[in-house]
Design an enzyme around this catalytic site. Sequence first.
Site, PDB file in Angstrom:
ATOM      1  N   GLY A  46     -43.437  58.535  43.500  1.00 38.91           N
ATOM      2  CA  GLY A  46     -43.352  59.857  42.892  1.00 38.91           C
ATOM      3  C   GLY A  46     -43.999  60.890  43.790  1.00 38.91           C
ATOM      4  N   GLN A  51     -47.711  68.721  46.535  1.00 37.74           N
ATOM      5  CA  GLN A  51     -48.302  67.771  47.485  1.00 37.74           C
ATOM      6  C   GLN A  51     -47.801  67.991  48.907  1.00 37.74           C
ATOM      7  OE1 GLN A  51     -47.369  64.248  44.712  1.00 37.74           O
ATOM      8  NE2 GLN A  51     -49.150  63.524  45.842  1.00 37.74           N
ATOM      9  N   CYS A 108     -51.954  57.383  44.401  1.00 40.09           N
ATOM     10  CA  CYS A 108     -51.384  58.704  44.666  1.00 40.09           C
ATOM     11  C   CYS A 108     -51.320  58.923  46.166  1.00 40.09           C
ATOM     12  CB  CYS A 108     -52.269  59.765  44.018  1.00 40.09           C
ATOM     13  SG  CYS A 108     -51.674  61.440  44.276  1.00 40.09           S
ATOM     14  N   LEU A 109     -50.199  59.477  46.639  1.00 43.25           N
ATOM     15  CA  LEU A 109     -50.069  59.720  48.079  1.00 43.25           C
ATOM     16  C   LEU A 109     -51.111  60.729  48.574  1.00 43.25           C
ATOM     17  CD1 LEU A 109     -46.173  59.796  48.402  1.00 43.25           C
ATOM     18  CD2 LEU A 109     -47.743  57.931  48.973  1.00 43.25           C
ATOM     19  N   HIS A 150     -48.343  61.522  35.464  1.00 45.97           N
ATOM     20  CA  HIS A 150     -49.141  61.645  36.692  1.00 45.97           C
ATOM     21  C   HIS A 150     -48.617  62.801  37.546  1.00 45.97           C
ATOM     22  CE1 HIS A 150     -51.051  59.785  40.465  1.00 45.97           C
ATOM     23  NE2 HIS A 150     -50.230  60.709  40.941  1.00 45.97           N
ATOM     24  N   GLU A 151     -47.284  62.849  37.731  1.00 44.43           N
ATOM     25  CA  GLU A 151     -46.691  63.895  38.576  1.00 44.43           C
ATOM     26  C   GLU A 151     -46.845  65.272  37.944  1.00 44.43           C
ATOM     27  OE1 GLU A 151     -46.080  63.134  41.523  1.00 44.43           O
ATOM     28  OE2 GLU A 151     -46.117  60.981  41.164  1.00 44.43           O
ATOM     29  N   HIS A 154     -50.051  66.969  38.595  1.00 44.98           N
ATOM     30  CA  HIS A 154     -50.113  67.670  39.893  1.00 44.98           C
ATOM     31  C   HIS A 154     -49.699  69.138  39.746  1.00 44.98           C
ATOM     32  CE1 HIS A 154     -51.062  64.597  42.856  1.00 44.98           C
ATOM     33  NE2 HIS A 154     -50.147  63.781  42.374  1.00 44.98           N
TER      34      HIS A 154
HETATM   35 NI    NI Z   1     -49.993  61.721  42.780  1.00 44.91          NI
END
Ligand code: NI
Length: 183
Positions: A46, A51, A108-109, A150-151, A154
């Site tokens: 995701g 990000q 998470c990236l 989660h996304e 962000h």
């Molecule tokens: Ni994330």
Amino acid sequence: MAIRPILEAPDPRLKRISAPVERFDDELKSLVADMFETMYDAPGIGLAAVQIDVPLRVVVVDLQDRGEPLHEPAEGEPEPERVPNPRVFINPELLDPSEELSVYAEGCLSVPEIYADVERPARVRLRWHDLDGARHEEELAGMMATCIQHEMDHLDGILFIDHLSRLKRNMVLKKLEKARKAA
Ligand code: NI
């Protein structure tokens, strides 16, 4: 298409509140194409636009249809095939989160190599726009429900580590800083 650099915590740009998408144009399509390319390259399941430093309410997800396995693969048995399933959610809105919660070890990236259990509503109803601006609504459960929450965090400047206790979060931030200095 291009792979874009991913911002990493504690970069203050990750704390911004993303703005709603108003124009469903070619620029949006090329942003989404870049988001998929960046996410697959990382690799991740995701990604939110913020990000990659674009504070717009755009999320891409690909769980590659990882359902609950029917059984543990026996020795020598091939892994179940992963089928790409790219999904785009523009201006997503959460409705009716269930009281029932579920726990997943999230990563998470933007918080590389850190995983921690986070508790979230097990089921949600999601409303969103597609790339052409059409509205959709769907009931989500399981990993998809967790991933979209989660996304969507962000989009409001929230990272999964913000759901941890202060003690745990500080440990994670120290670990990240150490890794960065070593790099
Ligand atoms: Ni994330």
